[in-house]
Scaffold this motif. Structure first.
Motif, PDB file in Angstrom:
ATOM      1  N   PRO A   4       0.821  -1.217   0.000  1.00 17.37           N
ATOM      2  CA  PRO A   4       0.000   0.000   0.000  1.00 17.37           C
ATOM      3  C   PRO A   4       0.853   1.264   0.000  1.00 17.37           C
ATOM      4  N   CYS A   5       0.228   2.349  -0.431  1.00 16.32           N
ATOM      5  CA  CYS A   5       0.889   3.653  -0.374  1.00 16.32           C
ATOM      6  C   CYS A   5       1.205   3.936   1.089  1.00 16.32           C
ATOM      7  N   ALA A   6       0.162   3.928   1.909  1.00 10.62           N
ATOM      8  CA  ALA A   6       0.342   4.214   3.337  1.00 10.62           C
ATOM      9  C   ALA A   6      -0.234   3.087   4.183  1.00 10.62           C
ATOM     10  N   PHE A  37       5.427   7.037   7.570  1.00  9.07           N
ATOM     11  CA  PHE A  37       5.621   8.495   7.602  1.00  9.07           C
ATOM     12  C   PHE A  37       5.374   8.968   6.182  1.00  9.07           C
ATOM     13  N   LYS A  38       4.325   9.735   5.975  1.00  9.01           N
ATOM     14  CA  LYS A  38       3.962  10.142   4.617  1.00  9.01           C
ATOM     15  C   LYS A  38       4.269  11.625   4.365  1.00  9.01           C
ATOM     16  N   PRO A  39       5.211  11.893   3.466  1.00 10.05           N
ATOM     17  CA  PRO A  39       5.450  13.304   3.137  1.00 10.05           C
ATOM     18  C   PRO A  39       4.375  13.779   2.169  1.00 10.05           C
ATOM     19  N   SER A  85      -4.426   7.898   0.856  1.00  8.29           N
ATOM     20  CA  SER A  85      -3.499   8.600  -0.036  1.00  8.29           C
ATOM     21  C   SER A  85      -3.425   7.837  -1.354  1.00  8.29           C
ATOM     22  N   ASP A  86      -3.103   8.543  -2.422  1.00  7.23           N
ATOM     23  CA  ASP A  86      -2.948   7.952  -3.755  1.00  7.23           C
ATOM     24  C   ASP A  86      -4.100   7.018  -4.147  1.00  7.23           C
ATOM     25  N   SER A  87      -5.302   7.486  -3.928  1.00  4.41           N
ATOM     26  CA  SER A  87      -6.479   6.674  -4.194  1.00  4.41           C
ATOM     27  C   SER A  87      -6.651   6.414  -5.702  1.00  4.41           C
TER      28      SER A  87
HETATM   29 MN    MN Z   1       1.810   6.609  -2.859  1.00  3.31          MN
END
Ligand code: MN
Ligand code: PEP
Length: 362
Positions: free
Chosen positions: A125-127, A154-156, A332-334
């Motif tokens: 997954p993205c996050a 940790f998502k920037p 995020s990044d759906s």
């Molecule tokens: Mn992503």
């Protein structure tokens, strides 16, 4: 008659060339001697005041037929070459370069390799959003025989109001799932202070695009013995990317994977522009393995498969893509994550291609 005269003049030029050569090398020897003296005294090698004085002295004696500017240019080149002669070798030959190490670096991740010639897949997954979400993706990956799982704790994010990730709690979830399913974990760390904590949870530390030139972070991960996945900066040239990897290796950590993830261009049809030719360039210039992240480079689900195929055909060591049990509700990044059935289709196609490519390349 004319011909003999021309021959004579040419012979004269050849002799002068050799004289110039002899003088240049004699000068170079003195330069090296000066370099040693400066080293002993601990003085800076580049001395612009001295260079200006030397130039003035030369130009004072100059009276044609060359233009003064031409003479200045030629001597400036000689000065530059001399300075290079005094500099340490490693400043010119980067440790990450093929010149420094001709054979491929193989990065080992719990017994699985990246860079050994077999093409691999880094999915996840993205996050990290929850234990259940990560577990579901891990089980699908296991079904496909994959072991390298990505996931951001940790998502920037572009906006400070967007989901920033679960932090250390996210790392704990990743580790728990990894232990239960046999996955290795690749996760991004955004600050040097968190690197030590991360060592307890992750198998590969990811340095994200926004941090490619966070030199303190690069140095900190360079002092660990964990493999590092370094992503290309959003607007980084290949040279800057290579130098960022050099920051890590210069600290002693050679387990580096480079990741092409698209760069910002004027094109808006994709989130970024996948610089596919960066793959063979990086493989030629450095000895490090190269991964292509098709999710962030395209930002479009419909382009994941074709760009992954291109990455494999051009010789990437691995493909990275994002998978979420329900992308529509992803934090995020759906728009570009695959759901589980799409992931299986994606993998089936790429496995077929992998087989075909390995036959072609043998
Ligand atoms: Mn992503
Ligand atoms: C990611 O891989 O989770 C990510 C944020 O990518 P990038 O740093 O390339 O934008």
């Amino acid at each position: 008659m004319m011909t003999t005269e021309l021959t004579q003049l040419r012979n004269q030029i050849d002799e002068i060339n050799l004289e110039i050569l002899k003088l240049l090398n004699k000068r170079a020897e003195v330069v090296q001697e000066i370099g040693k003296q400066k080293e002993k005294q601990g003085v800076n090698r580049f001395d612009p005041v001295r260079e200006r004085e030397s130039l003035e002295a030369i130009l004072k004696h100059h009276n044609g037929p060359f233009e003064a500017a031409t003479i200045q240019h030629i001597f400036k080149e000689i000065f530059k070459a001399s300075l290079e002669l005094q500099e340490d070798d490693h400043r010119k030959t980067l440790l990450v370069s093929r010149k420094a190490k001709p054979e491929n670096t193989i990065v080992n991740i719990n017994g699985e390799a990246i860079g050994d010639g077999e093409q691999r897949f880094i999915m996840g997954p993205c996050a990290v959003e929850s234990y259940e979400q990560v577990k579901e993706v891990a089980l699908a990956m296991k079904q496909q025989g994959l072991t390298m799982m990505r996931g951001g704790a940790f998502k920037p994010r572009t906006s400070p109001y967007d989901f920033q990730g679960l932090g250390v709690e996210g790392l704990r979830i990743l580790r728990r799932v990894a232990n239960e399913t046999g996955m290795s974990i690749i996760s991004e760390i955004v600050t040097p202070e968190d690197v030590e904590t991360a060592l307890d949870y992750v198998d590969v530390i990811q340095v994200g695009a926004r941090n490619m030139q966070n030199f303190e972070l690069l140095k900190t991960v360079g002092r660990t013995n964990k493999p590092v996945l370094l992503k290309r900066g959003i607007a980084a040239t290949i040279e800057e990317f290579i130098n960022a990897a050099e920051y890590i290796l210069a600290q002693g950590n050679g387990q580096i994977i480079l990741c092409e993830r698209g760069i910002r261009t004027y094109e808006r049809a994709t989130r970024n522009t996948l610089d596919i030719s960066a793959v063979p360039i990086l493989k030629k210039e450095t000895h490090l393995p190269v991964v292509v992240d098709v999710t962030h480079s395209t930002g479009r689900r419909d382009l994941l498969l074709p760009t992954a195929k291109a990455a494999m055909a051009i010789g990437a060591d691995a493909v990275m893509a994002e998978v979420h049990p329900d992308p529509a509700v992803a934090l995020s990044d759906s728009a570009q994550q695959m759901n589980i059935p799409q992931f299986h289709e994606f993998m089936d196609e790429l496995k077929t291609l992998k087989e075909r490519l390995s036959k072609t390349l043998v």
